[in-house]
Design an enzyme around this catalytic site. Structure first.
Site, short mmCIF file in Angstrom:
data_model
loop_
_atom_site.label_atom_id
_atom_site.label_comp_id
_atom_site.label_asym_id
_atom_site.label_seq_id
_atom_site.Cartn_x
_atom_site.Cartn_y
_atom_site.Cartn_z
N THR A 93 1.07 -0.05 -9.56
CA THR A 93 2.13 0.99 -8.81
C THR A 93 1.93 2.25 -9.49
O THR A 93 1.92 2.59 -10.51
CB THR A 93 3.64 0.74 -8.60
OG1 THR A 93 4.44 1.59 -8.05
CG2 THR A 93 4.12 0.47 -10.04
N GLN A 112 6.51 -4.12 -3.80
CA GLN A 112 6.56 -3.39 -2.86
C GLN A 112 5.51 -3.49 -1.59
O GLN A 112 5.45 -2.64 -0.61
CB GLN A 112 6.21 -2.00 -3.47
CG GLN A 112 7.15 -1.53 -4.45
CD GLN A 112 6.66 -0.02 -5.22
OE1 GLN A 112 6.50 1.04 -4.95
NE2 GLN A 112 5.97 -0.47 -6.31
N ASN A 113 4.92 -4.50 -1.76
CA ASN A 113 3.62 -4.81 -0.89
C ASN A 113 4.18 -5.57 0.31
O ASN A 113 4.99 -6.41 0.23
CB ASN A 113 2.69 -5.68 -1.54
CG ASN A 113 1.72 -4.82 -2.70
OD1 ASN A 113 2.05 -3.58 -2.81
ND2 ASN A 113 1.24 -5.38 -3.59
N TYR A 127 -0.34 -0.96 12.70
CA TYR A 127 0.07 -2.14 11.99
C TYR A 127 -0.65 -3.34 12.39
O TYR A 127 -0.82 -4.26 11.90
CB TYR A 127 1.49 -2.16 12.26
CG TYR A 127 2.17 -1.40 11.20
CD1 TYR A 127 2.30 -1.70 9.79
CD2 TYR A 127 2.79 -0.21 11.42
CE1 TYR A 127 2.71 -0.90 8.89
CE2 TYR A 127 3.53 0.58 10.54
CZ TYR A 127 3.34 0.33 9.49
OH TYR A 127 3.98 1.07 8.46
N HIS A 184 9.89 -3.63 0.44
CA HIS A 184 9.35 -2.95 1.73
C HIS A 184 8.95 -3.71 2.76
O HIS A 184 8.35 -3.21 3.60
CB HIS A 184 8.29 -2.09 1.15
CG HIS A 184 8.55 -0.94 0.21
ND1 HIS A 184 7.63 -0.31 -0.70
CD2 HIS A 184 10.19 -0.65 -0.16
CE1 HIS A 184 8.52 0.49 -1.47
NE2 HIS A 184 9.82 0.53 -1.12
P1 NAD Z 1 0.54 3.55 -4.74
O1 NAD Z 1 -0.68 3.43 -3.45
O2 NAD Z 1 1.18 4.56 -4.63
O3 NAD Z 1 -0.33 3.60 -6.02
C1 NAD Z 1 -1.26 2.34 -6.13
C2 NAD Z 1 -1.30 2.23 -7.76
O4 NAD Z 1 -2.22 1.12 -8.03
C3 NAD Z 1 -1.92 3.58 -8.43
O5 NAD Z 1 -1.26 3.92 -9.52
C4 NAD Z 1 -3.35 3.07 -8.77
O6 NAD Z 1 -3.93 3.66 -10.03
C5 NAD Z 1 -2.96 1.69 -8.68
N1 NAD Z 1 -4.54 0.75 -8.87
C6 NAD Z 1 -5.51 1.07 -7.86
N2 NAD Z 1 -6.49 0.12 -8.18
C7 NAD Z 1 -5.82 -0.82 -8.85
C8 NAD Z 1 -6.02 -2.21 -9.56
N3 NAD Z 1 -7.43 -2.61 -9.12
N4 NAD Z 1 -5.65 -2.90 -10.28
C9 NAD Z 1 -4.14 -2.20 -10.58
N5 NAD Z 1 -3.57 -1.12 -10.33
C10 NAD Z 1 -4.57 -0.51 -9.45
O7 NAD Z 1 1.12 2.23 -4.36
P2 NAD Z 1 2.61 1.90 -4.62
O8 NAD Z 1 3.11 2.40 -5.81
O9 NAD Z 1 2.73 0.48 -4.30
O10 NAD Z 1 3.35 2.76 -3.42
C11 NAD Z 1 2.73 2.88 -2.05
C12 NAD Z 1 3.60 2.32 -1.06
O11 NAD Z 1 2.78 2.00 -0.01
C13 NAD Z 1 4.28 1.05 -1.41
O12 NAD Z 1 5.48 1.06 -0.71
C14 NAD Z 1 3.89 -0.16 -0.56
O13 NAD Z 1 4.37 -1.11 0.11
C15 NAD Z 1 3.02 0.56 0.45
N6 NAD Z 1 1.36 -0.04 0.40
C16 NAD Z 1 1.47 -1.51 0.62
C17 NAD Z 1 0.22 -2.03 0.60
C18 NAD Z 1 0.09 -3.44 0.50
O14 NAD Z 1 0.74 -4.09 0.88
N7 NAD Z 1 -0.94 -3.97 -0.07
C19 NAD Z 1 -1.18 -1.32 0.50
C20 NAD Z 1 -0.89 0.16 0.59
C21 NAD Z 1 0.38 0.60 0.53
#
Ligand code: NAD
Length: 239
Positions: free
Chosen positions: A181, A84-85, A51, A102
């Protein structure tokens, strides 16, 4: 009212990787080692190292055109942003009120802080605070002395879905936009069912999860490719 529900894909073009399709690894770490309560119990230092890297990276990243489009939308309409980010790129783009279901990378909490019913309150410490540097090994809670941890929701932990607030807005929502997502992480993904009856729904993702797309206008592509144009067309349609 418009609800925008976002996932990791929204921030992908800002340089923050998603983790679906990465072989169960996130930035080279095993998800179960760095994003579960068991991982924390087994190796706190590894979790904090992970982290710390995330904190530093997310501090450096800048919002992309899709974040700015959401901010523009919120300037014109009553918009609720549910994400969720754990990054804060929506805030950096100027969005005022974001529901981080989250958690947030720029907050810390006591490891003894649980989302549990009040009757168990004697077993928890409610310390939470904003931070400008990541939690380090040995940082202790100023309230109860237990270890501090990032304020992010790990797999297997309770998610604060703000259910009371959701029910308050449910019937007022005219447009529901889902962006970036996989809709595979629960309970967050239940929001697609919760807002099923919204008259106009969009799903923006280059690899959309077709199992959940009933009634959605699917915009198959990147967030920056579709969101700015969608916002401009909503400004015209709903003006
Ligand atoms: P995920 O990683 O499961 O899915 C990501 C989705 O984003 C996929 O469907 C993919 O096709 C799509 N994607 C990829 N590039 C893209 C773009 N340029 N534009 C639009 N869509 C695009 O992510 P999730 O569904 O958010 O679940 C994952 C968990 O991991 C969540 O709980 C999240 O909090 C956490 N997470 C957060 C971050 C962050 O804060 N930025 C990064 C990674 C994971």
């Amino acid at each position: 009212m418009i609800v925008v529900f976002s996932g990791a894909g929204l921030s992908a073009e800002s340089g923050i990787p998603t983790f679906r399709g990465a072989g169960g690894l996130w930035e080279g770490y095993k998800i179960e080692e760095v994003a579960t309560p068991l991982g924390w119990m087994q190796n706190q230092k590894l979790v904090l190292d992970f982290y710390t890297q995330g904190f530093e990276k997310m501090q450096q990243c800048q919002p992309n055109a899709a974040h700015f489009a959401i901010a523009e939308l919120a300037n014109h309409f009553n918009v609720v942003c549910i994400t969720q980010n754990i990054d804060t790129l929506l805030e950096k783009a100027g969005v005022k009120d974001v529901w981080h279901i989250h958690g947030r990378i720029d907050h810390e909490k006591c490891e003894w802080h649980f989302d549990i019913p009040p009757m168990y309150a004697q077993w928890q410490c409610n310390y939470k605070a904003q931070i400008n540097k990541p939690v380090q090994w040995g940082d202790l809670c100023p309230k109860c002395g237990k270890h501090l941890r990032p304020d992010v929701v790990w797999f297997g932990e309770a998610v604060d879905m703000r259910v009371d607030d959701l029910y308050k807005i449910q019937s007022q929502v005219e447009v529901f936009i889902v962006v970036g997502t996989s809709a595979q992480v629960y309970p967050a993904a239940n929001l697609l069912k919760f807002f099923q009856a919204v008259p106009t729904k969009y799903f923006i993702d280059p690899n959309p999860n077709y199992e959940v797309l009933d009634g959605f206008n699917v915009l198959e592509g990147k967030a920056t490719e579709y969101l700015p144009a969608l916002v401009e067309s909503l400004k015209e349609e709903l003006a």
